[in-house]
Design a protein around this motif. Sequence first.
Motif, PDB file in Angstrom:
ATOM      1  N   ARG A 133       0.530   4.765 -11.357  1.00 48.32           N
ATOM      2  CA  ARG A 133      -1.133   4.504 -11.232  1.00 48.32           C
ATOM      3  C   ARG A 133      -1.447   3.430 -10.065  1.00 48.32           C
ATOM      4  O   ARG A 133      -2.749   3.426 -10.197  1.00 48.32           O
ATOM      5  CB  ARG A 133      -1.536   4.401 -12.551  1.00 48.32           C
ATOM      6  N   GLY A 134      -0.664   2.922  -9.471  1.00 45.53           N
ATOM      7  CA  GLY A 134      -0.991   1.829  -8.717  1.00 45.53           C
ATOM      8  C   GLY A 134      -1.671   0.428  -9.095  1.00 45.53           C
ATOM      9  O   GLY A 134      -2.125  -0.166  -8.437  1.00 45.53           O
ATOM     10  N   LEU A 135      -0.719   0.384 -10.378  1.00 39.85           N
ATOM     11  CA  LEU A 135      -1.619  -0.946 -11.066  1.00 39.85           C
ATOM     12  C   LEU A 135      -0.612  -2.136 -10.485  1.00 39.85           C
ATOM     13  O   LEU A 135       0.617  -2.100 -10.356  1.00 39.85           O
ATOM     14  CB  LEU A 135      -1.636  -0.825 -12.624  1.00 39.85           C
ATOM     15  N   PRO A 136      -1.109  -3.259 -10.641  1.00 41.16           N
ATOM     16  CA  PRO A 136      -0.347  -4.668 -10.279  1.00 41.16           C
ATOM     17  C   PRO A 136       1.047  -4.623 -10.964  1.00 41.16           C
ATOM     18  O   PRO A 136       0.643  -4.387 -12.399  1.00 41.16           O
ATOM     19  CB  PRO A 136      -1.521  -5.778 -10.375  1.00 41.16           C
ATOM     20  N   ASN A 137       1.989  -5.133 -10.627  1.00 40.24           N
ATOM     21  CA  ASN A 137       3.006  -5.360 -11.071  1.00 40.24           C
ATOM     22  C   ASN A 137       3.756  -4.210 -11.695  1.00 40.24           C
ATOM     23  O   ASN A 137       4.889  -4.204 -12.481  1.00 40.24           O
ATOM     24  CB  ASN A 137       2.937  -6.544 -12.279  1.00 40.24           C
ATOM     25  N   GLY A 138       3.344  -2.922 -11.429  1.00 37.47           N
ATOM     26  CA  GLY A 138       3.830  -1.704 -11.564  1.00 37.47           C
ATOM     27  C   GLY A 138       5.017  -1.461 -10.960  1.00 37.47           C
ATOM     28  O   GLY A 138       5.057  -1.872  -9.607  1.00 37.47           O
ATOM     29  N   LEU A 170       6.389   1.884 -19.716  1.00 40.90           N
ATOM     30  CA  LEU A 170       5.197   1.400 -19.312  1.00 40.90           C
ATOM     31  C   LEU A 170       5.110   0.762 -18.109  1.00 40.90           C
ATOM     32  O   LEU A 170       3.950   0.745 -17.359  1.00 40.90           O
ATOM     33  CB  LEU A 170       4.585   0.277 -20.373  1.00 40.90           C
ATOM     34  N   ILE A 171       5.970  -0.112 -17.499  1.00 43.46           N
ATOM     35  CA  ILE A 171       5.889  -0.643 -16.278  1.00 43.46           C
ATOM     36  C   ILE A 171       5.994   0.157 -15.197  1.00 43.46           C
ATOM     37  O   ILE A 171       5.273   0.391 -14.092  1.00 43.46           O
ATOM     38  CB  ILE A 171       6.862  -1.514 -16.173  1.00 43.46           C
ATOM     39  N   ALA A 172       6.979   1.353 -15.160  1.00 47.05           N
ATOM     40  CA  ALA A 172       7.019   2.473 -14.545  1.00 47.05           C
ATOM     41  C   ALA A 172       5.595   3.158 -14.255  1.00 47.05           C
ATOM     42  O   ALA A 172       5.020   3.566 -13.235  1.00 47.05           O
ATOM     43  CB  ALA A 172       8.085   3.305 -14.604  1.00 47.05           C
ATOM     44  N   ASP A 173       5.180   3.557 -15.422  1.00 45.95           N
ATOM     45  CA  ASP A 173       3.774   4.273 -15.276  1.00 45.95           C
ATOM     46  C   ASP A 173       2.638   3.352 -14.672  1.00 45.95           C
ATOM     47  O   ASP A 173       1.775   4.152 -14.176  1.00 45.95           O
ATOM     48  CB  ASP A 173       3.092   4.628 -16.884  1.00 45.95           C
TER      49      ASP A 173
END
Length: 305
Positions: free
Chosen positions: A279-284, A272-275
């Motif tokens: 997707r350019g989300l914070p903390n990813g 989930l963190i990698a995804d």
Amino acid sequence: MSQAPADLSPDLIRDLLRDQHPDLAGLPLSLGARGWDNQLWRLGDELAVRLPWATESADELLLKEHAWVPGLAADLPLPVPVPQRLGVPSERFPRSWLVTTWVPGEPADRAPATRAEEAADALAGFLTVLHRPAPAEAPAGRGRGGPLAPYAERFEYTLGLVTGRGLAPDPDGIREVWADAVAAPDWDGPALWLHGDLHPANVLTDNGTFCGVIDFGDLFAGDPACDLSAAWALLPDGAVDRFHTAYRPAPDAATLRRARGWAALRALAALLIADDGDRGLPNGKPTWGPPARRALERMVASTGR
């Protein structure tokens, strides 16, 4: 407690050093990494400054490291960041911070281990020494290291999210790994010292094998299966059995089953963190995806599916 500034600047850090540790204030300073809880700044050739920046719990974790890591580090066969100085809250910066030794190497999520035998032996040797009985006053784990059964709801929720995003390589196989782990007898030995957070970004590599372990903020006492789970994500293909053989004392079958359960739970969260990162989300963190997928595929294969 007041949050630290979101953007920690070299000027601020140098001012903190000048106020509290002036003999270090003239050393070269550069950003090393932004972690979940702390920012890491390299200080000269041999030191680093770790400052909390993103979570309220970071202060407690740094103080834990300052209290316990120096007594453990001397015997460990891989380098770890050893606290050297404690920075106390002040008007400039309202939180505790640390000066530690600098550990060179590349995080394993960016530079995976490739020398299977050497990496398996290095990880086993490190955990064999670390996993000693902890004193009664040792810290407890933050949501890890105890029986697996209380995490069943978290597992199902996380697997549902991963499956819904199309990220799970074999949802039924992953569920089988988890069910087998939960059915294993709980740890009934002494609470052992554990790193507690051995994901690939916290283990360093050089020349294809492991050369250091960082971030002891989750150091606690508990079931060694929590740390043994890291082998599934850290090691090259075919090396997990060698790791189990090299680790001492030899883990029993129940411990290895629980370790697979912890590895499955953590790999799902890493997907989930990698995804989020993809997707350019914070903390990813996109680099967390490949080791998590490999870990899940290996675990499912180990069940004979």
